[in-house]
Design an enzyme around this catalytic site. Structure first.
Site, mmCIF file in Angstrom:
data_model
loop_
_atom_site.group_PDB
_atom_site.id
_atom_site.type_symbol
_atom_site.label_atom_id
_atom_site.label_comp_id
_atom_site.label_asym_id
_atom_site.label_seq_id
_atom_site.Cartn_x
_atom_site.Cartn_y
_atom_site.Cartn_z
ATOM 1 N N HIS A 108 0.067 -0.527 8.186
ATOM 2 C CA HIS A 108 0.046 -1.066 6.812
ATOM 3 C C HIS A 108 0.808 -2.384 6.684
ATOM 4 C CE1 HIS A 108 -1.910 2.482 5.370
ATOM 5 N NE2 HIS A 108 -0.901 3.279 5.694
ATOM 6 N N ASP A 166 -6.427 6.385 11.950
ATOM 7 C CA ASP A 166 -5.505 7.017 10.988
ATOM 8 C C ASP A 166 -6.271 7.337 9.694
ATOM 9 O OD1 ASP A 166 -2.275 7.168 10.386
ATOM 10 O OD2 ASP A 166 -3.409 6.671 8.570
ATOM 11 N N HIS A 223 -5.446 6.729 6.760
ATOM 12 C CA HIS A 223 -5.319 5.637 5.782
ATOM 13 C C HIS A 223 -5.853 4.323 6.354
ATOM 14 C CE1 HIS A 223 -2.128 8.624 4.873
ATOM 15 N NE2 HIS A 223 -2.522 8.416 3.633
ATOM 16 N N ASP A 247 -3.303 12.144 10.853
ATOM 17 C CA ASP A 247 -3.225 12.696 9.493
ATOM 18 C C ASP A 247 -4.614 13.013 8.944
ATOM 19 O OD1 ASP A 247 -3.620 9.951 9.544
ATOM 20 O OD2 ASP A 247 -2.047 9.481 8.105
HETATM 21 C C1 FKS Z 1 0.903 10.689 -1.206
HETATM 22 C C2 FKS Z 1 1.205 9.195 -1.277
HETATM 23 C C3 FKS Z 1 1.252 8.637 0.093
HETATM 24 C C4 FKS Z 1 1.851 6.596 1.338
HETATM 25 C C5 FKS Z 1 0.957 6.959 2.464
HETATM 26 C C6 FKS Z 1 1.366 6.192 3.700
HETATM 27 C C7 FKS Z 1 0.574 6.568 4.911
HETATM 28 C C8 FKS Z 1 1.154 5.961 6.181
HETATM 29 C C9 FKS Z 1 0.278 6.080 7.413
HETATM 30 C C10 FKS Z 1 1.022 5.469 8.616
HETATM 31 F F1 FKS Z 1 0.286 5.550 9.712
HETATM 32 F F2 FKS Z 1 1.287 4.200 8.406
HETATM 33 F F3 FKS Z 1 2.136 6.111 8.840
HETATM 34 N N1 FKS Z 1 1.595 7.236 0.080
HETATM 35 N N2 FKS Z 1 0.699 11.261 -2.510
HETATM 36 O O1 FKS Z 1 -0.013 7.419 7.705
HETATM 37 O O2 FKS Z 1 -0.945 5.428 7.250
HETATM 38 ZN ZN ZN Z 2 -1.976 7.510 7.625
#
Ligand code: FKS
Ligand code: ZN
Length: 345
Positions: free
Chosen positions: A159, A195, A197, A284
């Site tokens: 990110h 991933d 995300h 994830d």
């Molecule tokens: C949940 C809200 C989550 C942030 C999510 C971040 C994901 C991070 C990731 C990384 F690989 F960077 F760690 N908000 N209600 O898994 O993409």
């Molecule tokens: Zn993630």
């Protein structure tokens, strides 16, 4: 497969994040990497080695000098103010505000971040710096001829943009490694981000370039973090037009759907024909992940590794997300084992 790992990740342990109006312990916690390391050892994936120190130069190829100066010095400024709790932003230069860089620590923190999910603690800079060195050390092994290597990075990186932290990320390990390949003579690198995300930072960094191809399979940003990037119509710009492919999938997607997107991404990557492949390896996508909505099961990760191996490219795996802590190790090592198995035929 060689694994690179540094204990320095323990230096970064954010206290809490804001979820549904409540402060909850950070999902991105040190035990995540500990579980992965344990599985790497238990299943005898291969040698585990500490990182070499390649210094700041390869990090400066990706992140701006002002961003790095701010990040490295932020904790000392916070401590100077007599504060000891995590440093977290709460005001960002969104539309209708000005993108000025204020003098205040909190103003600058808002300027250099895109969400409130990347706490700075006393050890965050050192942990993120070491995480980047872990990626660079694994990259050097592949550059030197290894068919693959695993960078057990923590904190994660995908990110983080050239001058923005957010989503648990500070330095973009995958981007830093990809750039290092190019700087050491490779001409074309592909990054496949699996991933849950979208890897908004990686996409931003290489969006206008044709020497790095980026493909990402992720939760549809209409419904998922990071919301403001990762749509299917983002194909790159300028020289980079045609070098960016996003595969947003709906909540509830299982292996059949996910595998279809993987096939398409792999076909695009095959057509691009990179000299080397970087995988942003988040697990994830697992069915029991506490913050994600895909339904992959542990054996699916073996098949994922096998499909990636079919590309037949030297491959650098870089750890990203995964929050079902007990299963992260099994699932991550499944990808690596599936890859090894298919490669050996
Ligand atoms: C949940 C809200 C989550 C942030 C999510 C971040 C994901 C991070 C990731 C990384 F690989 F960077 F760690 N908000 N209600 O898994 O993409
Ligand atoms: Zn993630």
């Amino acid at each position: 497969m060689l694994t690179i790992y540094s204990d320095d990740h323990h230096l970064h342990h954010g206290r809490c994040e804001l979820i549904d109006g409540e402060l909850k312990p950070c999902f991105e916690m040190p035990s995540r990497a500990d579980h992965v390391l344990q599985q790497v050892r238990e299943r005898r994936l291969g040698e585990v080695r500490g990182p070499e120190d390649f210094g700041r130069a390869p990090i400066e190829r990706i992140h701006t000098p002002d961003y790095l100066r701010f990040f490295e010095g932020a904790w000392a400024r916070w401590a100077q103010l007599g504060k000891g709790g995590d440093l977290l932003p709460f005001t960002w230069p969104a539309r209708t505000l000005r993108g000025v860089l204020p003098d205040s620590l909190h103003g600058q923190l808002g300027y250099y971040s895109f969400d409130g999910g990347a706490p700075i603690t006393a050890g965050t800079w050192q942990a993120a710096y070491s995480s980047a060195q872990v990626a660079l050390t694994a990259q050097a092994a592949v550059q030197a001829g290894a068919h693959s290597a695993f960078a057990l990075c923590r904190p994660p990186g995908h990110h983080a943009a050239s001058d923005l932290m957010g989503g648990y990320c500070y330095l973009n390990n995958a981007a830093i490694a990809a750039q290092a390949f190019l700087d050491q003579g490779k001409r074309k690198v592909a990054i496949l981000d699996v991933d849950y995300h979208h890897g908004n930072g990686t996409q931003e960094i290489f969006y206008a370039r044709s020497d790095v191809f980026f493909a990402s399979i992720h939760g549809d940003p209409q419904a998922e973090f990071p919301f403001f990037l990762g749509y299917a119509d983002e194909h790159g710009e300028g020289d980079g037009l045609g070098c960016n492919f996003n595969y947003p999938l709906p909540a509830g997607s299982g292996w059949a759907t996910w595998r279809g997107a993987l096939d398409e991404a792999c076909e695009r990557i095959g057509a691009y024909d990179p000299e080397v492949l970087v995988i942003s390896l988040g697990v994830d996508t697992f069915k029991d992940d506490p913050i994600s909505q895909f339904k992959l099961d542990s054996p699916d990760y073996l098949a994922m590794g096998e499909r990636i191996a079919q590309l037949g490219k030297p491959t650098l795996f870089i750890m990203e997300g995964g929050y079902a802590v007990a299963e992260i190790g099994v699932n991550a090592v499944n990808v690596l084992e599936g890859f090894e198995r298919a490669r050996q035929g």
